[in-house]
Enzyme design. Structure first.
Site: not given
Ligand code: GLN
Length: 503
Positions: A80, A162, A186
């Site tokens: 990532k 994400s 994420s």
């Molecule tokens: N969807 C969550 C957010 O927008 C989690 C994102 C994540 O785990 N990086 O913060």
């Protein structure tokens, strides 16, 4: 054999390499070909074929000398683009990190993130860097500054986020495994929406050194692969204490692969899940879950019961509060972490600034996308003098109570199960209300706030034949228990083996 190489998972590939049925160069070439043919998926932000092949050749040479570094030696993966890498540019899917450094393809780190270095030391071959939401903020990959990644099961839909590029690449059989990060879901949510397996370990298990910070008290690295056993192999290499991360835990790392096959202590009978008490929080099965997701998760749990598990009802009464709590704490930490991107020391520098303040303002306005700006503003507000007690302090107190609720539930069960996301993958562009988007994180945020390990594994299919994930949450340092249960489920089902059409 080359037409089937992409169908092999991490373990199978390791076996094929060990037996000399293929070479790292052959499999790396094959997968690079698939990556090149799948640019429409938007999974990769950068690919370095030459460097990948050089590392593959080195892995093959080690094997030829009878000195492989282990089962992962020569296995292609990708990271990532939240992990910094010395060989490849890093962007965090943000324009903020483009334009400074060699070739302006992104920030050039002088070092590898700890997780990247550990996986490289195990011999994995990095093909490139994977798309994600900007600075890991989002759950759809639509917040990438470059392009949305797409769901291989239906390219008009989101892969989740994400870590959307990671999940999409693994689901599309471009890679046997990838790294992700999970701050509030994420790793789990994109794994669920793409029909692959992912685990977020206990907070402190994997070093955050070199992981671009979003919300430091929540950020964790985690692998995404096709199966629990492949995740176990990756997590083994990624885990361990690191003095360079102040919240890294000095906790022994168990043998995750061995744990897959070890019967539970006290388990009697021949059923693989005998003796396992699975707690079902009633708040995870209410009106907020779509019928198709609820049905698939319930059917998967019935399967667990057939495999010997006992299903018990538990309660996590503050589940709903995890949304306001997370969306105060995470932006608060983000606003502080992202203050370093000022156009002077770090990040995009605007042209034609009249003075220093103007330089900050223009650089940050141009460099950050809308969602990141929204969070910086929310975070600055909740931390500001006069509001700190009302928001941030209150959220911290509730965070503790959410963690306590889990401990009360774990008095009655060994693992907790439920859905990962309330619906299957939605169409790209179909959600314009940020608050509605935040609500979809309801089932992943509680474990994040408590710092507990949690995973997502394919549970079945819902509306339009799209994947549904089952979430398993364990107590602190109990990743092995999650992997064990997930592996037993995967030995008895084939959801994790199904590939999207044409992949
Ligand atoms: N969807 C969550 C957010 O927008 C989690 C994102 C994540 O785990 N990086 O913060």
């Amino acid at each position: 054999m080359s037409t089937q190489l992409h169908e092999l998972g991490v373990a199978e590939l390791g076996e094929a390499l060990a037996a000399g049925r293929t070479s790292s160069v052959e499999v790396t070439r094959h997968l690079l070909g698939r990556v090149a043919a799948a640019t429409g998926l938007g999974a990769f932000l950068v690919v370095d074929a030459e460097a990948a092949l050089a590392h593959a050749r080195a892995a093959d040479a080690r094997r030829a000398q009878g000195e492989p570094r282990g089962a992962l030696d020569g296995v292609p993966i990708a990271h990532k683009d939240i992990f910094v890498t010395a060989e490849l540019p890093t962007t965090a899917a943000s324009k903020m990190l483009v334009g400074r450094g060699a070739g302006s393809g992104g920030y050039r780190s002088p070092f590898d993130a700890a997780v990247v270095a550990k996986l490289a030391a195990a011999g994995t071959v990095t093909l490139g860097k994977l798309n994600c939401d900007e600075f890991a903020m989002g759950g759809s990959n639509e917040n990438s500054a470059f392009m949305p990644a797409r769901n291989p099961w239906d390219r008009t839909r989101i892969p989740g986020g994400s870590s959307g590029g990671s999940a999409a690449a693994v689901a599309a059989r471009l890679l046997p495994a990838a790294t992700g990060t999970d701050t509030g879901g994420s790793v789990r949510q994109p794994a669920s929406l793409c029909g692959v397996t992912g685990i977020k370990p206990t907070y402190g298990r994997c070093s955050r050194f070199g992981m671009i910070a979003f919300a430091s008290s929540l950020d964790q690295a985690g692998p995404i692969a096709r199966s629990a056993s492949d995740c176990a192999a990756l997590l083994q290499a990624m885990s361990g204490f690191d003095a360079r991360d102040a919240t890294s835990a000095e906790q022994p790392v168990p043998d995750f692969a061995a744990a897959l096959h070890t019967p539970r202590a006290g388990a009697s009978g021949s059923k693989p899940l005998a003796g396992l008490r699975i707690g079902l929080p009633k708040e995870f099965f209410g009106t907020g879950v779509a019928a198709d997701v609820n049905d698939a998760v319930r059917a998967a749990l019935a399967r667990c019961a057939e495999l010997g598990a006992a299903l018990v009802e538990v309660s996590l009464p503050r589940t709903e509060l995890s949304i306001p709590v997370y969306y105060i704490i995470a932006p608060a930490e983000a606003s502080s972490n992202l203050s370093r991107y000022d156009g002077v020391r770090y990040g995009h520098r605007a042209a034609n600034a009249s003075d220093l303040l103007d330089l900050y303002r223009k650089s940050r306005s141009e460099g950050f996308g809308a969602e990141v700006k929204r969070r910086i503003m929310i975070g600055t507000y909740v931390l500001s003098h006069g509001y700190y007690d009302a928001y941030y302090l209150q959220a911290q107190k509730l965070r503790r109570m959410i963690a306590d609720d889990f401990q009360a539930a774990f008095a009655r069960c060994d693992v907790i199960a439920g859905p990962v996301a309330p619906t299957v993958a939605r169409p790209i562009g179909s959600q314009t209300d940020p608050v509605a988007e935040y609500l979809a994180d309801i089932f992943t945020l509680p474990a994040s706030l408590a710092g507990l390990p949690a995973m997502s594994l394919p549970a079945g299919f819902g509306e339009a034949g799209l994947p549904v994930g089952l979430q398993l949450i364990g107590n602190y340092w109990q990743e092995a228990a999650l992997l064990h249960a997930a592996h037993a489920f995967q030995q008895a089902t084939d959801f994790h083996l199904r590939a999207p059409e044409g992949c």
